[in-house]
Design a protein around this motif. Sequence first.
Motif, PDB file in Angstrom:
ATOM      1  N   LEU A   1      15.710  55.477 -51.543  1.00 39.36           N
ATOM      2  CA  LEU A   1      16.460  54.449 -52.259  1.00 39.36           C
ATOM      3  C   LEU A   1      15.561  53.237 -52.500  1.00 39.36           C
ATOM      4  N   ARG A   2      15.652  52.693 -53.682  1.00 35.04           N
ATOM      5  CA  ARG A   2      14.884  51.497 -54.049  1.00 35.04           C
ATOM      6  C   ARG A   2      15.872  50.375 -54.355  1.00 35.04           C
ATOM      7  N   TYR A   3      15.647  49.221 -53.739  1.00 28.15           N
ATOM      8  CA  TYR A   3      16.570  48.104 -53.924  1.00 28.15           C
ATOM      9  C   TYR A   3      15.853  46.798 -53.608  1.00 28.15           C
ATOM     10  N   VAL A   4      16.525  45.696 -53.840  1.00 30.05           N
ATOM     11  CA  VAL A   4      15.978  44.369 -53.545  1.00 30.05           C
ATOM     12  C   VAL A   4      16.619  43.869 -52.259  1.00 30.05           C
ATOM     13  N   ASP A   5      15.792  43.552 -51.261  1.00 25.31           N
ATOM     14  CA  ASP A   5      16.341  43.156 -49.967  1.00 25.31           C
ATOM     15  C   ASP A   5      16.758  41.688 -49.955  1.00 25.31           C
ATOM     16  N   ALA A   6      17.142  41.202 -48.780  1.00 22.20           N
ATOM     17  CA  ALA A   6      17.669  39.838 -48.656  1.00 22.20           C
ATOM     18  C   ALA A   6      16.627  38.771 -48.959  1.00 22.20           C
ATOM     19  N   THR A   7      15.341  39.144 -48.911  1.00 18.00           N
ATOM     20  CA  THR A   7      14.274  38.183 -49.221  1.00 18.00           C
ATOM     21  C   THR A   7      13.836  38.278 -50.677  1.00 18.00           C
TER      22      THR A   7
ATOM     23  N   GLU B   1      12.710  40.844 -52.193  1.00 23.83           N
ATOM     24  CA  GLU B   1      11.555  41.715 -52.347  1.00 23.83           C
ATOM     25  C   GLU B   1      12.027  43.137 -52.641  1.00 23.83           C
ATOM     26  N   PRO B   2      11.444  43.796 -53.643  1.00 21.61           N
ATOM     27  CA  PRO B   2      11.806  45.199 -53.899  1.00 21.61           C
ATOM     28  C   PRO B   2      11.236  46.094 -52.798  1.00 21.61           C
ATOM     29  N   VAL B   3      12.069  46.962 -52.264  1.00 23.77           N
ATOM     30  CA  VAL B   3      11.632  47.854 -51.188  1.00 23.77           C
ATOM     31  C   VAL B   3      12.089  49.270 -51.489  1.00 23.77           C
ATOM     32  N   GLU B   4      11.364  50.221 -50.946  1.00 22.27           N
ATOM     33  CA  GLU B   4      11.739  51.629 -51.037  1.00 22.27           C
ATOM     34  C   GLU B   4      11.931  52.152 -49.629  1.00 22.27           C
ATOM     35  N   ARG B   5      13.053  52.806 -49.388  1.00 27.83           N
ATOM     36  CA  ARG B   5      13.367  53.305 -48.058  1.00 27.83           C
ATOM     37  C   ARG B   5      13.746  54.781 -48.124  1.00 27.83           C
ATOM     38  N   PHE B   6      13.007  55.575 -47.366  1.00 24.38           N
ATOM     39  CA  PHE B   6      13.375  56.984 -47.222  1.00 24.38           C
ATOM     40  C   PHE B   6      14.708  57.055 -46.486  1.00 24.38           C
ATOM     41  N   ILE B   7      15.641  57.849 -47.013  1.00 23.90           N
ATOM     42  CA  ILE B   7      16.968  57.899 -46.415  1.00 23.90           C
ATOM     43  C   ILE B   7      17.219  59.201 -45.656  1.00 23.90           C
ATOM     44  N   THR B   8      16.747  60.341 -46.210  1.00 23.48           N
ATOM     45  CA  THR B   8      16.935  61.608 -45.495  1.00 23.48           C
ATOM     46  C   THR B   8      16.298  62.761 -46.259  1.00 23.48           C
ATOM     47  N   TYR B   9      16.168  63.884 -45.566  1.00 26.63           N
ATOM     48  CA  TYR B   9      15.886  65.175 -46.190  1.00 26.63           C
ATOM     49  C   TYR B   9      17.182  65.974 -46.202  1.00 26.63           C
ATOM     50  N   VAL B  10      17.447  66.673 -47.304  1.00 27.91           N
ATOM     51  CA  VAL B  10      18.633  67.520 -47.394  1.00 27.91           C
ATOM     52  C   VAL B  10      18.195  68.927 -47.787  1.00 27.91           C
ATOM     53  N   PRO B  11      18.478  69.936 -46.973  1.00 30.10           N
ATOM     54  CA  PRO B  11      18.115  71.306 -47.358  1.00 30.10           C
ATOM     55  C   PRO B  11      18.920  71.750 -48.577  1.00 30.10           C
TER      56      PRO B  11
ATOM     57  N   CYS C   1      24.197  52.796 -59.085  1.00 32.24           N
ATOM     58  CA  CYS C   1      22.822  53.234 -59.326  1.00 32.24           C
ATOM     59  C   CYS C   1      22.367  52.733 -60.698  1.00 32.24           C
ATOM     60  N   ARG C   2      21.193  52.102 -60.731  1.00 34.73           N
ATOM     61  CA  ARG C   2      20.675  51.548 -61.979  1.00 34.73           C
ATOM     62  C   ARG C   2      19.355  52.180 -62.402  1.00 34.73           C
ATOM     63  N   ALA C   3      18.820  53.094 -61.587  1.00 34.80           N
ATOM     64  CA  ALA C   3      17.554  53.734 -61.952  1.00 34.80           C
ATOM     65  C   ALA C   3      17.462  55.095 -61.279  1.00 34.80           C
ATOM     66  N   GLN C   4      16.853  56.045 -61.999  1.00 34.04           N
ATOM     67  CA  GLN C   4      16.594  57.371 -61.458  1.00 34.04           C
ATOM     68  C   GLN C   4      15.117  57.692 -61.653  1.00 34.04           C
ATOM     69  N   SER C   5      14.525  58.327 -60.664  1.00 34.66           N
ATOM     70  CA  SER C   5      13.122  58.698 -60.795  1.00 34.66           C
ATOM     71  C   SER C   5      12.895  60.081 -60.202  1.00 34.66           C
ATOM     72  N   TYR C   6      12.247  60.953 -60.980  1.00 37.27           N
ATOM     73  CA  TYR C   6      11.969  62.321 -60.548  1.00 37.27           C
ATOM     74  C   TYR C   6      10.584  62.715 -61.044  1.00 37.27           C
TER      75      TYR C   6
END
Length: 317
Positions: free
Chosen positions: A227-233, A235-245, A272-277
């Motif tokens: 997930l990519r989002y703008v945090d409380a500061t 700043e744009p950040v990217e955070r791995f959320i999980t693996y799904v089989p 959701c405002r953006a998709q990336s693949y």
Amino acid sequence: MYREKIRTCTPNNFFRKKQNGEVIERQWLIYTKSANALFCYPCKLFSESSDALCTSGLIDWQNVSKRLPSHETSRMHRESINQLSLLMNISGRLDSLIVKETESERDYWRNVLQRVVEVVKFIAKRGLSFFGDNETLGSNQNGNFLGMLELLSQFDPFLAEHLKSRGNKGQGKVNYLSSTTVNNILQAMSRQVQTKIVTEVKEAKYFGIIVDSTPDLTHIDQLCVVLRYVDATNEPVERFITYVPIHSHTASHLYDTIVALLSHLQMDLKYCRAQSYDNASNMSGKYAGLQARIKSVYPLAERCTIFSLHPLIDGSC
């Protein structure tokens, strides 16, 4: 003709009012529903009186408001209360010994877990493997987890004694040194981290989703979700959320998987405002790909082409 009023126990029976207006709870009084009767349990235990409160139970509801004050001021009742207090204060009684033993056991395992958890955190933060070819203390091939505990035990007498007395005991013996314990701790940590990330995303409200898949060592395809989002500061950040089989690479299956995941995390894809693949047709296809399927339901989820995760996650599995 009036029907006879049925009398029974009321909440007021369990309280008395002093002359200064203070209300005191009658902690000595108990009520049994099966007998529909009141008992004084200290007198039931220690008194030889034939009073109903000490034997079969008080059911004289018409006079209960008189009987209770009379009983609690009696010498017999006071003696029973004193005997109960004396018994409860005897430090050597059986239940006291059991409590002390239980507390000692609890403190022991708490100390063990504190050390184990810190080692797990240290290894996980650095992305190192936990176990080697075996899970045997003293082996040079037992991996980072047991090896680090062995190292710390040289400076920690408590840990040294634990490894000596409870290590290598075999399956079924509790020692919190097994891969099962490590996996349970990692899962608990994972849930905490994931909850923190989801909370930040919800506070940001809008987010982008980055998705790719790659097979793991067991040849099961894993869908990596970031997930990519703008945090409380701000700043744009990217955070791995999980693996799904996943068991299919169709856009329909991938869409259902992502929707189910976000629903499980109590997140809404409408923000959701953006998709990336990557450029695979099942992902990025303009008409039948995953991005097209999401955009058909959520028009504001625009396709973003600047990310390609596959080389990154391919090397991590």
